[in-house]
Design a protein around this motif. Structure first.
Motif, mmCIF file in Angstrom:
data_model
loop_
_atom_site.group_PDB
_atom_site.id
_atom_site.type_symbol
_atom_site.label_atom_id
_atom_site.label_comp_id
_atom_site.label_asym_id
_atom_site.label_seq_id
_atom_site.Cartn_x
_atom_site.Cartn_y
_atom_site.Cartn_z
ATOM 1 N N ALA A 178 -17.945 0.739 -17.505
ATOM 2 C CA ALA A 178 -19.188 0.529 -16.769
ATOM 3 C C ALA A 178 -19.289 -0.894 -16.236
ATOM 4 C CB ALA A 178 -20.388 0.846 -17.667
ATOM 5 N N GLU A 179 -18.608 -1.834 -16.898
ATOM 6 C CA GLU A 179 -18.713 -3.245 -16.507
ATOM 7 C C GLU A 179 -17.632 -3.667 -15.508
ATOM 8 O OE1 GLU A 179 -18.629 -5.413 -20.127
ATOM 9 O OE2 GLU A 179 -20.677 -4.874 -20.706
ATOM 10 N N TRP B 126 -18.305 4.825 -27.092
ATOM 11 C CA TRP B 126 -19.215 3.867 -26.475
ATOM 12 C C TRP B 126 -18.451 2.641 -25.985
ATOM 13 C CZ3 TRP B 126 -24.253 4.917 -25.563
ATOM 14 C CH2 TRP B 126 -24.807 6.001 -26.237
ATOM 15 N N ARG B 127 -17.408 2.285 -26.699
ATOM 16 C CA ARG B 127 -16.640 1.103 -26.319
ATOM 17 C C ARG B 127 -15.983 1.305 -24.963
ATOM 18 N NH1 ARG B 127 -10.867 -0.826 -28.808
ATOM 19 N NH2 ARG B 127 -10.585 -2.647 -27.465
ATOM 20 N N ASN C 19 -31.614 -2.037 -20.562
ATOM 21 C CA ASN C 19 -30.793 -1.707 -19.399
ATOM 22 C C ASN C 19 -30.071 -2.924 -18.825
ATOM 23 O OD1 ASN C 19 -33.054 -2.965 -18.466
ATOM 24 N ND2 ASN C 19 -33.319 -1.684 -16.645
ATOM 25 N N PRO D 296 -27.078 -5.454 -18.177
ATOM 26 C CA PRO D 296 -25.634 -5.193 -18.143
ATOM 27 C C PRO D 296 -24.895 -5.624 -19.401
ATOM 28 C CG PRO D 296 -26.365 -6.119 -16.057
ATOM 29 C CD PRO D 296 -27.538 -6.207 -16.991
ATOM 30 N N LYS D 297 -25.411 -6.640 -20.101
ATOM 31 C CA LYS D 297 -24.711 -7.130 -21.275
ATOM 32 C C LYS D 297 -25.188 -6.478 -22.575
ATOM 33 C CE LYS D 297 -23.452 -11.659 -19.406
ATOM 34 N NZ LYS D 297 -23.479 -13.122 -19.611
ATOM 35 N N THR D 298 -26.101 -5.538 -22.452
ATOM 36 C CA THR D 298 -26.556 -4.826 -23.636
ATOM 37 C C THR D 298 -25.473 -3.867 -24.103
ATOM 38 O OG1 THR D 298 -28.875 -4.908 -22.963
ATOM 39 C CG2 THR D 298 -28.280 -3.244 -24.593
ATOM 40 N N LEU D 299 -25.088 -3.962 -25.354
ATOM 41 C CA LEU D 299 -24.107 -3.044 -25.943
ATOM 42 C C LEU D 299 -24.864 -2.037 -26.783
ATOM 43 C CD1 LEU D 299 -21.258 -5.480 -27.048
ATOM 44 C CD2 LEU D 299 -21.337 -3.999 -25.045
ATOM 45 N N HIS D 300 -24.816 -0.797 -26.367
ATOM 46 C CA HIS D 300 -25.509 0.251 -27.105
ATOM 47 C C HIS D 300 -24.741 0.572 -28.378
ATOM 48 C CE1 HIS D 300 -28.348 1.067 -23.852
ATOM 49 N NE2 HIS D 300 -27.323 0.899 -23.038
ATOM 50 N N ASN E 64 -18.644 1.509 -22.119
ATOM 51 C CA ASN E 64 -19.175 0.189 -21.765
ATOM 52 C C ASN E 64 -18.155 -0.635 -20.994
ATOM 53 O OD1 ASN E 64 -21.793 0.313 -22.795
ATOM 54 N ND2 ASN E 64 -21.116 -0.130 -24.865
ATOM 55 N N GLU E 65 -16.882 -0.551 -21.420
ATOM 56 C CA GLU E 65 -15.832 -1.327 -20.755
ATOM 57 C C GLU E 65 -15.673 -0.892 -19.298
ATOM 58 O OE1 GLU E 65 -13.064 -4.390 -20.774
ATOM 59 O OE2 GLU E 65 -14.280 -3.722 -22.480
#
Length: 287
Positions: free
Chosen positions: A10-11, A3-4, A132, A134-138, A7-8
Motif C-alpha cells: 500500500a505504501e 497485514w505486513r 487513516n 499513511p504511516k499508521t500500521l494496523h 501495508n508494504e
C-alpha cells in the motif's frame, strides 16, 4: 492475509491503478513472507473487475520485473493454479507513496503538519497518527480472534461443501452470505443440514434446475430446507408418541402382543410414566 505485506504494498507506487489493485489483491492472499499466493487469473479478474487481458498482462509484467515469482503449482478441477510469491526486496525498492517531508523553517504562525497529540492535562497524550494516516500500521488480529475465525471459516466451508458441487459459484460471496446468516442467529449445523437436504432433493436433476450456490444463499432458500427438516422432525415425534401409546395400551390390556415389547421399550414407557412397574408385571413382563 498478511497485514505486513498489505501495508508494504500500500505504501509503494506500482505505476497504475490496475497494477496497484492487482498487487493488493495478491497481498491479501499472501503469508507474512510474501509466499503462498494461489489464485487463478480468472479469480483475480472476477474480484478486481478488471479485464482478463489486463490481469494477464499485469501478471506477466510483475513476473518480468521480479515483483512476483512462481514457486509451484496446485492442482484444481480445471488443471492447476500457479503459486506465486511477492518479492519483498523488490517492493521495498519501489517509489513510496508518502509525500516527502519539506522543511520550510519557522514561521510566525506555524502550521502543524501532523495530527495533534491530544490534551495533556491528565498526563495522557493522544494518538500520534490518525487511523487513516499513511504511516499508521494496523495491528493484526489477536491469536484468539484468529483461532475463532479459523473455526468459523472451517464451519462455513463445510456448509458450502455440502452444496451440489457442479453448481457452486463465487465461493467468497457464498461464504459471506453464510456468515451473515450465522450472525442473525442461524446455527451452522442447521445450514449444513439444509444444504445436504437440498443436495439430496436435487440429486439427478439437470444443472439448469438447480440454483447456483451464491443465489441459493442470497435468496435464503435454505429457510425452506430448514422448514422441511422441522416438519419431518415433528412427524417423527408424532409417530414415536403414537407408537409409545400403542405399546402402553397393550400392557394395560395385557394383550398377547406384549411379549414382543423389548426391555428398552419397557424402560422408556416407565420413564415416560405411560405405565407403572405393577402394570408391567401384571402383563407378565419383567421390569
Amino acid at each position: 492475509m498478511s497485514w505486513r505485506i498489505a501495508n508494504e504494498c500500500a505504501e509503494r507506487r506500482f505505476g497504475s491503478a490496475a497494477r496497484k489493485q492487482i498487487i493488493m489483491f495478491l497481498a491479501d492472499k499472501a503469508s507474512d513472507d510474501g509466499s503462498g499466493i494461489w489464485c487463478s487469473k480468472g479469480t483475480i479478474q472476477r474480484h478486481t473487475e478488471l479485464s482478463e487481458s489486463t490481469v494477464k498482462r499485469t501478471i506477466i509484467d510483475f513476473l518480468r520485473e521480479g515483483i512476483l515469482i512462481e514457486t509451484g503449482r496446485r492442482h484444481c478441477k480445471n488443471g492447476y493454479t500457479v503459486i506465486y510469491r511477492i518479492v519483498l526486496e523488490c517492493v521495498a525498492a519501489m517509489e513510496p507513496t508518502a509525500e516527502p517531508d519539506i522543511e520550510t523553517g519557522v514561521t510566525v504562525n506555524p502550521v502543524q503538519p501532523e495530527p495533534g497529540t491530544g490534551s495533556t492535562v491528565t498526563g495522557v497524550r493522544g494518538l500520534r497518527w490518525t487511523p487513516n494516516h499513511p504511516k499508521t500500521l494496523h495491528k493484526p488480529p489477536t491469536r484468539r480472534r484468529e483461532v475463532t475465525e479459523e473455526v468459523e471459516n472451517l464451519e462455513f466451508e463445510k456448509v458450502l461443501a455440502a452444496y451440489p458441487e457442479d453448481r457452486i459459484r463465487d465461493r467468497r460471496t457464498c461464504l459471506r452470505h453464510i456468515a451473515a446468516a450465522v450472525k442473525t442467529g442461524v446455527k451452522p449445523d442447521n445450514l449444513l443440514r439444509a444444504a445436504k437436504a437440498y443436495a439430496a432433493e436435487t440429486e439427478g436433476y439437470t444443472r439448469s434446475k438447480v440454483f447456483f450456490s451464491d443465489n441459493w444463499f442470497k435468496m435464503r432458500r435454505w429457510e425452506q430446507g430448514l422448514a422441511q427438516i422441522q416438519a419431518d422432525r415433528e412427524k417423527a415425534r408424532e409417530a414415536e408418541a403414537k407408537g409409545r401409546a400403542n405399546l402402553a395400551a397393550w400392557i394395560h390390556e395385557r394383550h398377547p402382543l406384549c411379549r414382543h415389547i423389548t426391555n428398552r421399550q419397557i424402560e422408556d414407557l416407565i420413564a415416560s410414566k405411560l405405565v407403572t412397574p405393577e402394570q408391567v408385571r401384571a402383563a407378565e413382563l419383567s421390569v
